[in-house]
Scaffold this motif. Structure first.
Motif, PDB file in Angstrom:
ATOM      1  N   GLU A 119       0.840  -1.199   0.000  1.00 25.19           N
ATOM      2  CA  GLU A 119       0.000   0.000   0.000  1.00 25.19           C
ATOM      3  C   GLU A 119       0.870   1.242   0.000  1.00 25.19           C
ATOM      4  O   GLU A 119       2.059   1.196   0.329  1.00 25.19           O
ATOM      5  CB  GLU A 119      -0.918  -0.009   1.228  1.00 25.19           C
ATOM      6  N   LEU A 120       0.266   2.371  -0.396  1.00 22.59           N
ATOM      7  CA  LEU A 120       0.986   3.639  -0.405  1.00 22.59           C
ATOM      8  C   LEU A 120       1.237   4.100   1.030  1.00 22.59           C
ATOM      9  O   LEU A 120       0.555   3.670   1.962  1.00 22.59           O
ATOM     10  CB  LEU A 120       0.187   4.691  -1.176  1.00 22.59           C
ATOM     11  N   PRO A 121       2.233   4.980   1.236  1.00 24.98           N
ATOM     12  CA  PRO A 121       2.559   5.417   2.598  1.00 24.98           C
ATOM     13  C   PRO A 121       1.349   6.018   3.313  1.00 24.98           C
ATOM     14  O   PRO A 121       0.678   6.908   2.786  1.00 24.98           O
ATOM     15  CB  PRO A 121       3.642   6.470   2.376  1.00 24.98           C
ATOM     16  N   ALA A 122       1.090   5.518   4.534  1.00 23.17           N
ATOM     17  CA  ALA A 122      -0.026   6.026   5.342  1.00 23.17           C
ATOM     18  C   ALA A 122       0.449   7.039   6.372  1.00 23.17           C
ATOM     19  O   ALA A 122      -0.364   7.747   6.971  1.00 23.17           O
ATOM     20  CB  ALA A 122      -0.731   4.864   6.046  1.00 23.17           C
ATOM     21  N   ASN A 123       1.771   7.120   6.572  1.00 18.47           N
ATOM     22  CA  ASN A 123       2.331   8.085   7.525  1.00 18.47           C
ATOM     23  C   ASN A 123       3.739   8.448   7.096  1.00 18.47           C
ATOM     24  O   ASN A 123       4.248   7.942   6.088  1.00 18.47           O
ATOM     25  CB  ASN A 123       2.301   7.504   8.945  1.00 18.47           C
ATOM     26  N   ASP A 124       4.378   9.324   7.880  1.00 20.22           N
ATOM     27  CA  ASP A 124       5.705   9.804   7.491  1.00 20.22           C
ATOM     28  C   ASP A 124       6.819   8.835   7.844  1.00 20.22           C
ATOM     29  O   ASP A 124       7.999   9.166   7.702  1.00 20.22           O
ATOM     30  CB  ASP A 124       5.967  11.179   8.101  1.00 20.22           C
ATOM     31  N   LYS A 125       6.487   7.630   8.283  1.00 21.68           N
ATOM     32  CA  LYS A 125       7.491   6.608   8.587  1.00 21.68           C
ATOM     33  C   LYS A 125       7.515   5.502   7.527  1.00 21.68           C
ATOM     34  O   LYS A 125       8.245   4.532   7.658  1.00 21.68           O
ATOM     35  CB  LYS A 125       7.206   5.976   9.958  1.00 21.68           C
ATOM     36  N   GLN A 126       6.698   5.661   6.489  1.00 18.55           N
ATOM     37  CA  GLN A 126       6.609   4.638   5.455  1.00 18.55           C
ATOM     38  C   GLN A 126       7.098   5.172   4.109  1.00 18.55           C
ATOM     39  O   GLN A 126       7.054   6.384   3.857  1.00 18.55           O
ATOM     40  CB  GLN A 126       5.168   4.130   5.319  1.00 18.55           C
ATOM     41  N   ILE A 127       7.523   4.250   3.256  1.00 15.50           N
ATOM     42  CA  ILE A 127       8.022   4.599   1.927  1.00 15.50           C
ATOM     43  C   ILE A 127       7.644   3.482   0.962  1.00 15.50           C
ATOM     44  O   ILE A 127       7.512   2.314   1.368  1.00 15.50           O
ATOM     45  CB  ILE A 127       9.559   4.799   1.950  1.00 15.50           C
ATOM     46  N   VAL A 128       7.409   3.832  -0.290  1.00 11.06           N
ATOM     47  CA  VAL A 128       7.248   2.821  -1.340  1.00 11.06           C
ATOM     48  C   VAL A 128       8.410   2.964  -2.308  1.00 11.06           C
ATOM     49  O   VAL A 128       8.929   4.065  -2.520  1.00 11.06           O
ATOM     50  CB  VAL A 128       5.904   2.950  -2.090  1.00 11.06           C
ATOM     51  N   LEU A 129       8.836   1.850  -2.896  1.00  9.26           N
ATOM     52  CA  LEU A 129       9.939   1.850  -3.841  1.00  9.26           C
ATOM     53  C   LEU A 129       9.465   1.407  -5.217  1.00  9.26           C
ATOM     54  O   LEU A 129       8.539   0.593  -5.343  1.00  9.26           O
ATOM     55  CB  LEU A 129      11.057   0.910  -3.373  1.00  9.26           C
ATOM     56  N   GLU A 130      10.105   1.957  -6.223  1.00  9.88           N
ATOM     57  CA  GLU A 130       9.882   1.513  -7.600  1.00  9.88           C
ATOM     58  C   GLU A 130      10.308   0.049  -7.693  1.00  9.88           C
ATOM     59  O   GLU A 130      11.257  -0.391  -7.044  1.00  9.88           O
ATOM     60  CB  GLU A 130      10.685   2.420  -8.536  1.00  9.88           C
ATOM     61  N   SER A 131       9.629  -0.736  -8.506  1.00 14.43           N
ATOM     62  CA  SER A 131       9.790  -2.197  -8.489  1.00 14.43           C
ATOM     63  C   SER A 131      11.212  -2.653  -8.791  1.00 14.43           C
ATOM     64  O   SER A 131      11.729  -3.566  -8.134  1.00 14.43           O
ATOM     65  CB  SER A 131       8.805  -2.835  -9.477  1.00 14.43           C
ATOM     66  N   LYS A 132      11.884  -2.058  -9.791  1.00 14.82           N
ATOM     67  CA  LYS A 132      13.243  -2.459 -10.126  1.00 14.82           C
ATOM     68  C   LYS A 132      14.220  -2.051  -9.032  1.00 14.82           C
ATOM     69  O   LYS A 132      15.222  -2.736  -8.792  1.00 14.82           O
ATOM     70  CB  LYS A 132      13.666  -1.862 -11.474  1.00 14.82           C
ATOM     71  N   THR A 133      13.935  -0.925  -8.373  1.00 13.96           N
ATOM     72  CA  THR A 133      14.765  -0.492  -7.254  1.00 13.96           C
ATOM     73  C   THR A 133      14.711  -1.527  -6.134  1.00 13.96           C
ATOM     74  O   THR A 133      15.744  -1.909  -5.562  1.00 13.96           O
ATOM     75  CB  THR A 133      14.280   0.869  -6.719  1.00 13.96           C
ATOM     76  N   ALA A 134      13.501  -1.990  -5.829  1.00 12.86           N
ATOM     77  CA  ALA A 134      13.331  -2.968  -4.749  1.00 12.86           C
ATOM     78  C   ALA A 134      13.965  -4.308  -5.118  1.00 12.86           C
ATOM     79  O   ALA A 134      14.669  -4.920  -4.301  1.00 12.86           O
ATOM     80  CB  ALA A 134      11.849  -3.149  -4.442  1.00 12.86           C
ATOM     81  N   SER A 135      13.747  -4.782  -6.346  1.00 11.81           N
ATOM     82  CA  SER A 135      14.273  -6.101  -6.725  1.00 11.81           C
ATOM     83  C   SER A 135      15.790  -6.090  -6.828  1.00 11.81           C
ATOM     84  O   SER A 135      16.445  -7.090  -6.506  1.00 11.81           O
ATOM     85  CB  SER A 135      13.654  -6.544  -8.055  1.00 11.81           C
TER      86      SER A 135
END
Length: 743
Positions: A119-135
């Motif tokens: 899920e997308l960040p719900a607070n300022d302690k969360q982050i999402v990464l682009e798929s190739k960045t994560a893999s």
């Protein structure tokens, strides 16, 4: 069912090899065609769907400050529909001082994220990464990561529509996921990042391209714009579409040649069958069967084999190979979940067209044959011509006479064999040609470069005397090729010793050989380019062509270029530094750096992307070539059954008949192989530019000498292997055949 159709089972059993190889050629060819069309259509469908759902930008603009409410109102009046603040900070991350993560805030209206997992960040302690960045870093949802000294929880994995190609700069050429990646945080978290590391950027959608130009001119007048990148110029967005269209064009060519091959095979096989069954057809005629009933009987089995081979090929290619090919080919690109797509045209091409071709050819040949009277057909007089009749061979020995007469009487078969080899060999030449060309292109890019580093500056900088570099003006122009607008990079050089032929004239230009090849230009020609800066077409005379394999480039005197583009202080203005070693510059002094190393990686990436199709094409072409060679030579042997039987009556052994009837075609095969390599290479070379029309640059066709040798040796090996099987076929021909075929 007509009584004569009962013989279809016997016909299939008797000529199983022929029908098996026809089905195999269809199956292999249609498998590769359907696999790549399904993959490329799936990729394009995924891209189009993502761009629509995410409201992709028409352009993005880099600014020196945030837009005010007045600025935003004015931009909407000009014709800008949506504006999104896509500013970012480049920070260190993942406990690696050499790793740069570009952190954005989550987008609301333009360039929205495609959520793949979590899920997308719900607070300022969360982050999402682009798929190739994560893999690339083996990260999963729920992991804790460090970004700019702060800890975040990875809440999701996303695809980024404006970063399908995860490039650090638009001129990087290739992504380096080991050192660069993308992350997205909430607005509150983004506001807490170091403002000194921020690049202010807005992404926008517009009513039309003129609105984009008007908006940029307005921002320039307000003195807050640094540069703008339109979607059509953005390799982060556009490169995957360009490469997909290129791949699709190459598969389209394969499809066209394959259809021609199948037309040829169907014609040759049907013609041979009709001639062989001439007296049988006459018998059917005399028994009261109509022309249409006889045609129906003879087209039934070929159509069944064609249908089975076509359908199985399309199913196998679409369901089993399309997705793996798509994932391998586009492994370096960031896309939402990919699945192949079967369009109606693919079903028509793979299943309907082969049936139509088979049906039409059979009907035409049979209709022509059935114009002969039943009596003549029953006596075998409906066969095609007998070749050359009067040739004085009295000076030759009997074996030589036999060789010559067999070749002359079978001149039609010789031509059929020649054209069959030429068409079948094209796939092999294309596969090896693409392989050699791309390998040589990569090596050329590695070994040749005008410079090692090109720094595009935000503003003129003070350079230490110890730093060896050339102060240059680098500008992008537009050239048209096959209806496509492409970027031509023009270098205005102060030190003109780097490039021969540069003059002080504003109307003269030196171009790279890749530009000359792409645009079909020669020394002395006039070329027209469009300048977006001064909004008009410019004409230049080409004074010289120099070697530079990367992209489309041209070279001028710096002062002449500055005056042409109406820069103030034309003698001293520059916006780039060219150097053979890395310069010691502060990061805020330049907008981007183009390195020779990145150009090498971009060339290697293109080569890697094409490898699945090249390898599959070579493997399939080998199978097709062997099958075609076998079918054509088998057809020749079957048409010579009467003569072979007669030779056996005269006491000639199987070994002697092999020499006469198989080895007589050795010369034809040799000549056909040599000529086919030459002709197919010329055809491939002439078609190659059209296949790569979407690529900004030019990859010349190059084939190694040993590649020609490999192809020729393979052709000969196929011939010798096929003759081994045909010797067994020839051995089975009985001396009773002549008696059965007598009038």
């Amino acid at each position: 069912m007509m009584p004569i159709n009962k013989r279809l089972k016997r016909e299939l059993k008797k000529n199983f090899a022929k029908y098996f190889f026809i089905g195999l050629v269809l199956f292999m060819g249609i498998t590769i065609i359907s696999a790549f069309f399904t993959a490329t259509d799936g990729i394009m469908s995924t891209i189009e769907s993502q761009q629509s759902d995410c409201n992709i930008e028409d352009a993005n603009v880099t600014l020196v400050s945030q837009l005010s409410d007045d600025n935003i109102s004015r931009l909407h009046e000009i014709g800008i529909n949506d504006l999104e603040d896509t500013s970012y900070c480049d920070v260190t991350a993942l406990d690696d001082s050499d790793y740069t993560m570009r952190v954005f805030r989550v987008r609301d209206s333009v360039d929205k994220l495609s959520l793949i997992e979590g899920e997308l960040p719900a607070n300022d302690k969360q982050i999402v990464l682009e798929s190739k960045t994560a893999s690339a870093k083996d990260l999963s949802v729920g992991d804790e990561i460090d970004v700019d000294g702060k800890n975040y929880t990875l809440s999701g994995i996303v695809a980024v529509v404006d970063y399908n190609n995860v490039l650090q700069t638009v001129s990087s050429g290739v992504s380096n996921l080991k050192t660069f990646g993308l992350g997205f945080v909430s607005k509150q978290a983004f506001d807490g990042l170091d403002s000194a590391k921020m690049t202010i950027q807005y992404s926008l959608t517009a009513e039309d391209e003129q609105s984009i130009d008007d908006a940029y001119n307005y921002l320039m007048d307000e003195e807050i714009a640094v540069n703008i990148i339109k979607q059509s110029d953005n390799p982060r967005i556009k490169s995957i579409s360009d490469k997909t269209n290129t791949l699709k064009a190459e598969v389209t060519l394969i499809s066209v040649v394959f259809v021609l091959l199948m037309v040829f095979i169907f014609y040759a096989m049907t013609s041979a069958s009709v001639e062989k069954d001439s007296n049988l057809i006459g018998t059917f005629f005399s028994m009261g069967y109509t022309r249409w009933e006889i045609i129906q009987h003879y087209v039934r089995l070929p159509l069944i084999i064609t249908l089975i081979g076509s359908v199985l090929g399309m199913i196998t290619g679409s369901l089993l190979f399309a997705e793996p090919i798509g994932k391998i080919t586009y492994s370096t690109y960031s896309l939402p979940t990919f699945s192949g797509k079967v369009n109606l045209y693919l079903i028509i091409m793979c299943c309907v067209i082969p049936l139509i071709i088979q049906f039409i050819i059979n009907c035409l040949l049979l209709a022509k044959k059935l114009k002969t009277t039943p009596a003549l057909l029953m006596r075998g007089k409906g066969k095609s011509g007998k070749g050359f009749k009067k040739v004085n061979l009295s000076k030759f020995s009997f074996p030589v006479k036999m060789y010559i007469r067999i070749m002359l009487r079978g001149i039609k078969d010789q031509l059929i064999l020649f054209f069959g080899i030429v068409i079948a060999m094209f796939f092999l030449v294309m596969g090896f040609g693409m392989k050699d060309s791309l390998v040589e292109y990569v090596n050329d890019v590695k070994n040749e470069s005008l410079y090692e580093y090109c720094y595009i500056l935000n503003a003129p900088v003070q350079i230490d005397d110890e730093e060896e570099c050339d102060k240059a003006t680098v500008e992008g122009f537009r050239v048209e090729y096959s209806g496509i607008n492409m970027k031509l990079t023009v270098y205005g050089l102060k030190d003109t010793s780097r490039v021969d032929g540069i003059t002080a004239s504003q109307n003269e230009i030196v171009i790279s050989d890749s530009t000359a090849s792409k645009l079909s230009l020669s020394k002395g020609d006039t070329m027209t380019v469009y300048s977006e800066k001064i909004k008009k077409d410019l004409e230049f005379k080409v004074t010289n062509i120099v070697h530079d394999p990367v992209g489309l480039s041209a070279y001028m005197d710096r002062t002449a270029l500055n005056e042409l583009l109406e820069y103030d202080n034309a003698d001293n203005y520059y916006n780039a530094l060219l150097a053979d070693k890395e310069l010691n510059l502060s990061e805020d002094s330049f907008a981007e750096v183009v390195s020779h190393e990145n150009q090498e990686k971009a060339a290697e990436e293109m080569n890697t992307m094409m490898q699945p199709m090249i390898m599959m094409l070579i493997v399939v072409s080998l199978v097709i070539f062997i099958s075609v060679m076998y079918m054509l030579l088998k057809m020749v042997v079957e048409k010579s059954t009467h003569s072979i039987s007669l030779m056996k009556i005269f006491g000639y052994t199987n070994k002697e008949n092999n020499h006469f009837y198989l080895n007589s075609f050795f010369i034809t095969v040799m000549v056909s192989l040599v000529l086919s390599v030459i002709l197919d290479k010329l055809l491939f070379t002439s078609l190659w530019p059209a296949l790569n029309a979407n690529l900004v640059g030019f990859v010349p066709v190059k084939m190694h000498v040993y590649t020609y040798a490999v192809i020729l040796v393979f052709g000969l090996l196929c011939y010798f292997v096929v003759t081994i099987f045909l010797k067994a076929k020839l051995k089975k021909i009985s001396i009773n055949t002549v008696l059965k075929q007598r009038d």
